[in-house]
Scaffold this motif. Structure first.
Motif, mmCIF file in Angstrom:
data_model
loop_
_atom_site.group_PDB
_atom_site.id
_atom_site.type_symbol
_atom_site.label_atom_id
_atom_site.label_comp_id
_atom_site.label_asym_id
_atom_site.label_seq_id
_atom_site.Cartn_x
_atom_site.Cartn_y
_atom_site.Cartn_z
ATOM 1 N N PRO A 79 9.231 0.804 -6.239
ATOM 2 C CA PRO A 79 9.918 0.374 -5.015
ATOM 3 C C PRO A 79 10.197 1.583 -4.129
ATOM 4 O O PRO A 79 10.598 2.632 -4.610
ATOM 5 C CB PRO A 79 11.211 -0.248 -5.542
ATOM 6 C CG PRO A 79 11.404 0.324 -6.892
ATOM 7 C CD PRO A 79 10.042 0.673 -7.422
ATOM 8 N N SER A 80 9.941 1.445 -2.837
ATOM 9 C CA SER A 80 10.141 2.552 -1.912
ATOM 10 C C SER A 80 11.269 2.276 -0.928
ATOM 11 O O SER A 80 11.563 3.098 -0.085
ATOM 12 C CB SER A 80 8.861 2.811 -1.115
ATOM 13 O OG SER A 80 7.818 3.129 -1.988
ATOM 14 N N GLY A 81 11.843 1.099 -0.984
ATOM 15 C CA GLY A 81 12.910 0.750 -0.061
ATOM 16 C C GLY A 81 12.636 -0.578 0.592
ATOM 17 O O GLY A 81 11.898 -1.414 0.062
ATOM 18 N N THR A 82 13.223 -0.782 1.747
ATOM 19 C CA THR A 82 13.053 -2.041 2.471
ATOM 20 C C THR A 82 12.786 -1.747 3.940
ATOM 21 O O THR A 82 13.081 -0.668 4.443
ATOM 22 C CB THR A 82 14.314 -2.923 2.350
ATOM 23 O OG1 THR A 82 15.433 -2.205 2.885
ATOM 24 C CG2 THR A 82 14.591 -3.320 0.913
ATOM 25 N N ALA A 83 12.225 -2.740 4.607
ATOM 26 C CA ALA A 83 12.011 -2.673 6.054
ATOM 27 C C ALA A 83 12.612 -3.927 6.653
ATOM 28 O O ALA A 83 12.317 -5.043 6.210
ATOM 29 C CB ALA A 83 10.522 -2.588 6.378
ATOM 30 N N LYS A 84 13.474 -3.751 7.637
ATOM 31 C CA LYS A 84 14.088 -4.895 8.297
ATOM 32 C C LYS A 84 13.380 -5.118 9.626
ATOM 33 O O LYS A 84 13.316 -4.229 10.471
ATOM 34 C CB LYS A 84 15.573 -4.652 8.514
ATOM 35 C CG LYS A 84 16.303 -5.880 8.972
ATOM 36 C CD LYS A 84 17.797 -5.695 8.878
ATOM 37 C CE LYS A 84 18.454 -7.027 9.199
ATOM 38 N NZ LYS A 84 19.891 -6.967 9.031
ATOM 39 N N ILE A 85 12.816 -6.312 9.761
ATOM 40 C CA ILE A 85 12.109 -6.693 10.976
ATOM 41 C C ILE A 85 12.749 -7.976 11.467
ATOM 42 O O ILE A 85 12.622 -9.027 10.826
ATOM 43 C CB ILE A 85 10.606 -6.878 10.724
ATOM 44 C CG1 ILE A 85 10.000 -5.580 10.184
ATOM 45 C CG2 ILE A 85 9.897 -7.323 12.002
ATOM 46 C CD1 ILE A 85 8.568 -5.697 9.725
#
Length: 91
Positions: free
Chosen positions: A23-29
């Motif tokens: 896991p590298s994190g999250t992206a909020k779109i």
């Protein structure tokens, strides 16, 4: 493998180290948030063959030196119709 100074655990360790999905994190779109994965797993047979296993007497031993890596297919008679695919590493 023995003639190259390797053990099965050396090969398994090399495969495990080169086949990680982290896991590298999250992206909020907008209103949605997506998990981002860092996939460093080999994608081709050629990449699998190039996995370094261990350095012995100053020479790097690669997967291609001790294994035959090939695409494998088999029928899935007890599951949904179709074929299952994967990679076969014969040591």
């Amino acid at each position: 493998m023995q003639s190259k100074g390797l053990s099965p655990s050396d090969v398994l360790g090399a495969l495990t180290a080169q086949s990680m999905v982290l896991p590298s994190g999250t992206a909020k779109i907008g209103q949605s948030e997506y998990d981002i994965l860092n996939n460093v797993a080999p994608h081709t047979i050629e990449e699998l063959n190039k996995i370094p296993i261990k350095q012995v007497d100053g020479a790097m031993i690669y997967m291609r030196d001790v294994a035959t890596v090939a695409t494998a297919f088999r029928c899935r008679p007890h599951r949904s119709p179709g074929w299952a695919s994967g990679v076969l590493v014969s040591i």
